[in-house]
Write a protein that holds these residues in place. Structure first.
Motif, PDB file in Angstrom:
ATOM      1  N   ALA A 250       2.017 -37.789 -17.815  1.00  0.00           N
ATOM      2  CA  ALA A 250       1.939 -36.483 -16.952  1.00  0.00           C
ATOM      3  C   ALA A 250       3.197 -35.925 -17.061  1.00  0.00           C
ATOM      4  CB  ALA A 250       1.425 -36.989 -15.344  1.00  0.00           C
ATOM      5  N   ASP A 251       4.270 -36.339 -16.997  1.00  0.00           N
ATOM      6  CA  ASP A 251       5.849 -35.626 -17.091  1.00  0.00           C
ATOM      7  C   ASP A 251       6.252 -35.223 -18.505  1.00  0.00           C
ATOM      8  OD1 ASP A 251       6.053 -38.175 -17.842  1.00  0.00           O
ATOM      9  OD2 ASP A 251       7.957 -38.327 -16.534  1.00  0.00           O
ATOM     10  N   LYS A 252       5.431 -35.777 -19.380  1.00  0.00           N
ATOM     11  CA  LYS A 252       5.934 -35.324 -20.739  1.00  0.00           C
ATOM     12  C   LYS A 252       4.938 -34.165 -21.504  1.00  0.00           C
ATOM     13  CE  LYS A 252       7.503 -40.202 -21.488  1.00  0.00           C
ATOM     14  NZ  LYS A 252       7.106 -40.612 -19.994  1.00  0.00           N
ATOM     15  N   ARG A 378      10.502 -36.657 -28.426  1.00  0.00           N
ATOM     16  CA  ARG A 378       9.805 -35.639 -29.008  1.00  0.00           C
ATOM     17  C   ARG A 378       8.659 -35.188 -27.999  1.00  0.00           C
ATOM     18  NH1 ARG A 378       8.017 -37.951 -34.704  1.00  0.00           N
ATOM     19  NH2 ARG A 378       8.247 -39.926 -33.285  1.00  0.00           N
ATOM     20  N   ASN A 379       8.129 -36.124 -27.156  1.00  0.00           N
ATOM     21  CA  ASN A 379       7.007 -35.992 -26.019  1.00  0.00           C
ATOM     22  C   ASN A 379       7.573 -35.176 -24.880  1.00  0.00           C
ATOM     23  OD1 ASN A 379       5.097 -37.178 -27.680  1.00  0.00           O
ATOM     24  ND2 ASN A 379       5.872 -38.943 -26.792  1.00  0.00           N
ATOM     25  N   ARG A 380       8.912 -34.607 -24.759  1.00  0.00           N
ATOM     26  CA  ARG A 380       9.190 -34.209 -23.616  1.00  0.00           C
ATOM     27  C   ARG A 380       9.176 -32.744 -23.509  1.00  0.00           C
ATOM     28  NH1 ARG A 380      11.531 -37.875 -20.154  1.00  0.00           N
ATOM     29  NH2 ARG A 380      12.353 -39.917 -20.986  1.00  0.00           N
ATOM     30  N   ILE A 386       1.593 -32.567 -29.477  1.00  0.00           N
ATOM     31  CA  ILE A 386       0.101 -32.831 -29.988  1.00  0.00           C
ATOM     32  C   ILE A 386      -0.666 -31.444 -29.985  1.00  0.00           C
ATOM     33  CG2 ILE A 386      -1.880 -34.555 -29.870  1.00  0.00           C
ATOM     34  CD1 ILE A 386      -0.350 -35.991 -27.839  1.00  0.00           C
ATOM     35  N   ASP A 387      -0.359 -30.741 -31.341  1.00  0.00           N
ATOM     36  CA  ASP A 387      -0.748 -29.525 -31.201  1.00  0.00           C
ATOM     37  C   ASP A 387      -1.413 -29.174 -32.388  1.00  0.00           C
ATOM     38  OD1 ASP A 387      -1.105 -26.828 -30.423  1.00  0.00           O
ATOM     39  OD2 ASP A 387       0.760 -26.224 -30.454  1.00  0.00           O
TER      40      ASP A 387
END
Length: 387
Positions: A250-252, A378-380, A386-387
């Motif tokens: 949720a925060d990433k 990389r997730n922040r 994830i595009d």
């Protein structure tokens, strides 16, 4: 009806529609078994609308479904098919004000779609009388029995005229459903398309990945980074597990939401609305959304926890495989080394061997080295990686 079908873009009936509609139009009882997402709603809605007495303002058809979301979805489909008919459809479910539902029935709604619990409530209050019922549909009958609705279903069926038509639609047909059909249906004709639907080899690629329990979260992160799903549902077995996975993402990432059975109905509605619109791209959920959610953009299903029952696997993966003809959905199930027997049961159920899914740059087992870093930088941030 043909004019309406042309207007909404129906060109060819699905196999279950092609099999069930001609039987239903004769007035015979029928059981239809087919994978979730194969068009079962139209298979019973179209013949019922064709046979309703539209000059009579009273409840003639009742459709029972296991969840509020499925009930509302079925009712919306009914309304879509009935757009050129003088027919009123009312949804009766818990978590909604009873007043508008009662008012719609009193105005002369011909079709009632709802959950067994709310139907019983309205019957007890004297607001819903089933004496004029001609058509009964048990949609996702196996799921209704799974969650304990059998007493309510039987109470409702006993209040309906015995000369009604009963249609039972389900993705699976366990003995409990067979017994229900035997007791409350009259010589039902059976349509079984389950084997064609369950394998789903043309629309769903099915994989398993063997991962240590403590490494599943890290594996999921890498899996999503590799797959870059258009939309994905991650299924967990418990509410606590669902919350843990959700909090991690949720925060990433933006566009992440959670769905569990005890979520307030208004919040569930908002989540599903955003999911349908595409603003939610990653939904972490329990099996509350394993049935009857018809969204065409879901590209990936991840079974973070292997389903407890192999039939639930069928319902979960039925959420994907509804993309364009050039695209295929993917279902990936995470399995610990102790769960080989459950994996085998699933493979027997779907009549195919699942392919092994591997992440070349990820160690899935504790014994092969230190635990990898899960909180990948990389997730922040606010944009989807994830595009």
């Amino acid at each position: 009806m043909l004019k309406t079908l042309a207007k909404i873009g129906y060109e060819e009936p699905s196999p279950v529609q092609k099999a069930v509609i001609p039987i239903a139009l004769t007035g015979a009882d029928c059981t239809g078994q087919a994978r979730t997402g194969t068009g079962k709603t139209a298979a019973f809605a179209i013949p019922i609308l064709e046979q309703l007495d539209l000059d009579f303002k009273g409840v003639q058809a009742i459709v029972l479904a296991p969840t509020r979301e499925l009930s509302e979805q079925v009712a919306e489909e009914f309304r879509r098919f009935a757009q050129d008919f003088d027919c009123e459809v009312v949804t009766v479910v818990g978590g909604r004000s009873m007043g508008p539902q009662i008012n719609a029935i009193q105005r002369g709604a011909q079709v009632v779609v709802g959950t067994p619990g709310r139907v019983i409530d309205l019957m007890r209050r004297g607001n819903l009388n089933l004496r004029d019922i001609e058509f009964v549909v048990l949609d996702e009958a196996d799921r209704m029995l799974d969650i304990g609705f059998r007493p309510d279903i039987e109470k409702i069926l006993r209040q309906c005229p015995t000369d009604r038509q009963t249609l039972l639609l389900s993705a699976t047909m366990p003995p409990s459903v067979e017994r229900l059909a035997l007791r409350y249906m009259q010589d039902p004709q059976r349509v079984d398309l389950s084997q064609d639907g369950i394998s789903a080899s043309e629309t769903i690629e099915q994989f398993y990945a063997t991962v240590d329990e403590e490494r599943k979260l890290g594996f999921l992160v890498r899996l999503l980074l590799k797959e870059r799903p258009q939309q994905a549902i991650v299924f967990a077995r418990t509410k606590r597990g669902t919350e843990r996975i959700y909090k991690h993402f949720a925060d990433k990432l933006p566009g992440v939401a959670m769905m569990t059975g005890d979520l307030q109905q208004s919040k569930r509605d908002r989540v599903m609305k955003r999911f349908r619109e595409g603003s939610v791209r990653l939904l972490i959920a329990t099996d509350v959304v394993g049935r009857g959610i018809d969204i065409s953009g879901i590209s990936h299903i991840v079974n973070y926890d292997i389903p407890e029952y192999h039939d639930d696997y069928v319902h979960r993966i039925g959420r994907t495989g509804r993309l364009s003809s050039s695209e295929r959905g993917r279902a990936i199930t995470l399995v610990t080394r102790e769960q080989g027997g459950q994996l085998t049961s699933i493979e027997v159920r779907v009549n195919q061997l699942l392919n092994e899914y591997k992440l070349p740059d990820y160690e899935a087992f504790q014994s092969r080295g230190p635990r990898p870093k899960v909180n990948d930088s990389r997730n922040r941030g606010k944009s989807w990686t994830i595009d």
